[in-house]
Design an enzyme around this catalytic site. Structure first.
Site, PDB file in Angstrom:
ATOM      1  N   ASP A  13      -7.603   6.246   3.401  1.00 34.02           N
ATOM      2  CA  ASP A  13      -7.127   5.001   4.019  1.00 34.02           C
ATOM      3  C   ASP A  13      -8.255   4.128   4.548  1.00 34.02           C
ATOM      4  O   ASP A  13      -8.104   3.429   5.555  1.00 34.02           O
ATOM      5  CB  ASP A  13      -6.114   5.302   5.145  1.00 34.02           C
ATOM      6  CG  ASP A  13      -4.926   6.087   4.635  1.00 34.02           C
ATOM      7  OD1 ASP A  13      -4.518   5.863   3.489  1.00 34.02           O
ATOM      8  OD2 ASP A  13      -4.414   6.946   5.385  1.00 34.02           O
ATOM      9  N   LYS A  16      -9.762   1.151   0.508  1.00 36.63           N
ATOM     10  CA  LYS A  16     -10.310   1.132  -0.855  1.00 36.63           C
ATOM     11  C   LYS A  16      -9.549   0.134  -1.729  1.00 36.63           C
ATOM     12  O   LYS A  16     -10.137  -0.553  -2.549  1.00 36.63           O
ATOM     13  CB  LYS A  16     -10.199   2.535  -1.475  1.00 36.63           C
ATOM     14  CG  LYS A  16     -10.932   3.609  -0.693  1.00 36.63           C
ATOM     15  CD  LYS A  16     -10.636   5.001  -1.227  1.00 36.63           C
ATOM     16  CE  LYS A  16      -9.225   5.479  -1.024  1.00 36.63           C
ATOM     17  NZ  LYS A  16      -8.833   5.745   0.360  1.00 36.63           N
ATOM     18  N   GLY A  40      -1.853   5.742  -1.026  1.00 32.65           N
ATOM     19  CA  GLY A  40      -1.187   4.472  -0.742  1.00 32.65           C
ATOM     20  C   GLY A  40      -2.259   3.435  -0.507  1.00 32.65           C
ATOM     21  O   GLY A  40      -2.996   3.513   0.471  1.00 32.65           O
ATOM     22  N   HIS A  41      -2.407   2.514  -1.447  1.00 33.39           N
ATOM     23  CA  HIS A  41      -3.484   1.520  -1.376  1.00 33.39           C
ATOM     24  C   HIS A  41      -2.874   0.136  -1.166  1.00 33.39           C
ATOM     25  O   HIS A  41      -2.000  -0.280  -1.921  1.00 33.39           O
ATOM     26  CB  HIS A  41      -4.320   1.555  -2.664  1.00 33.39           C
ATOM     27  CG  HIS A  41      -5.009   2.880  -2.877  1.00 33.39           C
ATOM     28  ND1 HIS A  41      -5.719   3.196  -4.004  1.00 33.39           N
ATOM     29  CD2 HIS A  41      -5.101   3.971  -2.078  1.00 33.39           C
ATOM     30  CE1 HIS A  41      -6.213   4.422  -3.896  1.00 33.39           C
ATOM     31  NE2 HIS A  41      -5.842   4.919  -2.734  1.00 33.39           N
ATOM     32  N   GLN A 238      -7.803   8.972  -1.835  1.00 35.74           N
ATOM     33  CA  GLN A 238      -8.128   9.801  -0.661  1.00 35.74           C
ATOM     34  C   GLN A 238      -9.549   9.476  -0.186  1.00 35.74           C
ATOM     35  O   GLN A 238     -10.061   8.417  -0.496  1.00 35.74           O
ATOM     36  CB  GLN A 238      -7.980  11.301  -0.970  1.00 35.74           C
ATOM     37  CG  GLN A 238      -6.542  11.773  -1.136  1.00 35.74           C
ATOM     38  CD  GLN A 238      -5.941  11.463  -2.484  1.00 35.74           C
ATOM     39  OE1 GLN A 238      -6.491  11.811  -3.506  1.00 35.74           O
ATOM     40  NE2 GLN A 238      -4.789  10.827  -2.509  1.00 35.74           N
TER      41      GLN A 238
END
Ligand code: GDP
Ligand code: IMO
Ligand code: MG
Length: 459
Positions: A13, A16, A40-41, A238
């Site tokens: 988180d 990225k 989750g991006h 990650q």
């Protein structure tokens, strides 16, 4: 020369997704090479927010190909949902997306296993996984005999393979459940489909048909692209401290999420990656169990969480927050071969009178500057902080390095010094535009537009 790589240097988180979206402007192919729907991006463009999970964050731009390689644990339903969600908002996917036929497929029993087994670790603290079946899917990949890859869904023996595996999984899950007093009812009542081969077969055949236009041999495609001199951007999922081999084991994810995973996950030899950007938050966060040496369970931690909106993108869990840990990030910057740093969420630090950076650990009375290999040592680590003056100004509208408050520049410079890498990019808000590219660190490898570079300054 083809490859740029974006790697999170903390526990995930690090923003990225935001960076990959921006850097896509100057690349032709964006590659996701490990992890799965545990990622989750977030990309914010104007007044629109996009949450991406399996599909590379480059998908919002035209004229790029987005590749999901064989190193990814692929949940077909998740990726279909993502495709539908993007298309319903006007994003054209078409031939922009390619998914590897080598990707290992997540099945309902993986999700069931994940939830059943992560109750606690040998009676200790639970890993606190995202519950997306990632660990069990990778476990089956390494174990080989119970694994199914995406390409297998198109083969005639898929049904018999599935029947065989479901029969074994039924026995395993029943045994595990019987031994897990803490988690009664996880199976089969809670999720009958996890063990129903006929239902799974019909569901996965539908998924396979839906995904057919996107499925290909991405390894060959990427190797061909390199030889054709295409510019590739690799999007890590990650963070490096969650790397299965080099992270805070066992409180990690099940793939190589540090820089070492790029080659194995994508099939592209490391020698083609000529620029590695290490992404850090200006402070530390972690979601799930495991050590976080600089964690602040106090007003400072609360403030970071509220200002940074530190709630998980995938599970909405509150993220644990703390001061910047330079020992940990120096380790992962070295491990990932980082050339330059992107420091994100700097705006969140406005308003603190003082800021703290962990420059070393005290372990058993000794000053330690390397990152311990065992969590027992990390759990004992007492952060040795450097204290720097904070700044009060809101920096979210700042667009050049020089216009940042002096204290903010000192803070960034100190992070750069402690990590031994220049800070080349600074993010001051979630939006694409809230980004500062620092010319003073521009290297010959850089692949982004000159117009984005800001005034030179000395770090
Ligand atoms: P990722 O998994 O590394 O892509 O990061 P996430 O998207 O899970 O979490 C990063 C969060 O920070 C997202 O909500 C972003 O919109 C947000 N974000 C990104 N950059 C900045 C920034 O510079 N400032 C602030 N305040 N938020 C940011
Ligand atoms: P992005 O790509 C933050 C964490 C989970 C848990 C551990 C193992 O958005 O940065 P898993 O489901 O992978 O077996 O969970 O890893 N984790 C993440 N934390 N960001 C992520 O992804 C994460 N993916 C997994 O919270 O502690
Ligand atoms: Mg995330």
């Amino acid at each position: 020369m083809p490859g740029t790589c974006v790697i999170g240097l903390q526990w995930g988180d690090e923003a990225k997704g935001k960076l990959v979206d921006i850097l896509t402007e100057n690349h032709e192919i964006v590659v996701r090479y490990q992890g799965g729907a545990n990622a989750g991006h977030t990309v914010v463009a104007g007044n629109q927010t996009w949450k991406l999970s399996l599909i590379p964050s480059g998908i919002l731009r035209d004229g790029v190909v987005c590749v999901v390689t064989g190193g990814v644990a692929l949940d077909p339903a998740s990726v279909i949902k993502e495709i539908d969600g993007l298309e319903s908002r006007g994003v054209r996917i078409g031939s922009k997306l390619q998914i590897s036929d080598r990707a290992h497929v997540v099945f309902p029993w993986h999700v069931a296993e994940d939830r059943l087994l992560d109750v606690s670790l040998s009676g200790g603290e639970a890993i606190g996984t995202t519950g997306r079946g990632i660990g069990p899917c990778y476990r089956d990949k390494v174990g080989r005999s119970l694994a199914i890859r995406l390409g297998d869904l198109y083969r005639t023996d898929f049904r018999s393979k599935l029947d065989h595996i479901v029969a074994i999984k039924k026995r395993m899950l029943a045994n595990w459940q019987a031994g897990s007093g803490d988690a009664p009812g996880v199976l089969p009542n809670a999720d009958p489909i996890a063990l129903d081969a006929a239902l799974i077969h019909s569901q996965y055949m539908l998924h396979a048909e839906r995904l057919r236009p996107y499925v290909s041999d991405t390894t060959t495609y990427l190797l061909d692209s390199i030889e054709a001199n295409k510019r590739l951007l690799f999007e890590g999922a990650q963070g490096a401290l969650l790397d299965i081999d080099h992270g805070t084991f066992p409180f990690v994810t099940s793939s190589n999420s540090s820089g070492v995973g790029v080659a194995s996950g994508s099939g592209v030899p490391g020698r083609w990656i000529d620029h590695v950007i290490g992404v850090v938050k200006a402070y530390s966060t972690r979601v799930g169990g495991g050590p976080l040496p600089t964690e602040q369970i106090n007003a400072a931690g609360e403030r970071l969480r509220e200002r940074g909106r530190e709630y998980g993108t995938v599970t909405m869990r509150p993220r644990r927050c703390g001061w910047f840990d330079a020992v940990a990030a120096r380790y992962t910057a070295r491990l990932s071969g980082v050339d330059e740093l992107a420091v994100m969420l700097l705006d969140v630090l406005s308003g603190f009178d003082e800021l703290h950076i962990c420059a070393a650990y005290g372990i058993d009375g000794n000053r330690v500057e390397h990152f311990p290999s065992h969590i027992e040592d990390l759990q004992k680590a007492v952060p040795i902080y450097e204290t720097l003056p904070g700044w009060q100004e809101d920096v979210s509208a700042v667009r050049s390095y020089d216009a940042l408050p002096t204290e903010a520049k000192h803070y960034l410079a100190r992070i750069g010094e402690l990590l031994g890498r220049p800070v080349g990019i600074v993010s001051v808000g979630p939006d694409r535009e809230q980004t500062i590219f620092c010319e003073h660190t521009a290297s010959k490898q850089r692949q982004w537009p000159r117009h984005r570079l800001s005034t030179p300054a000395t770090a």
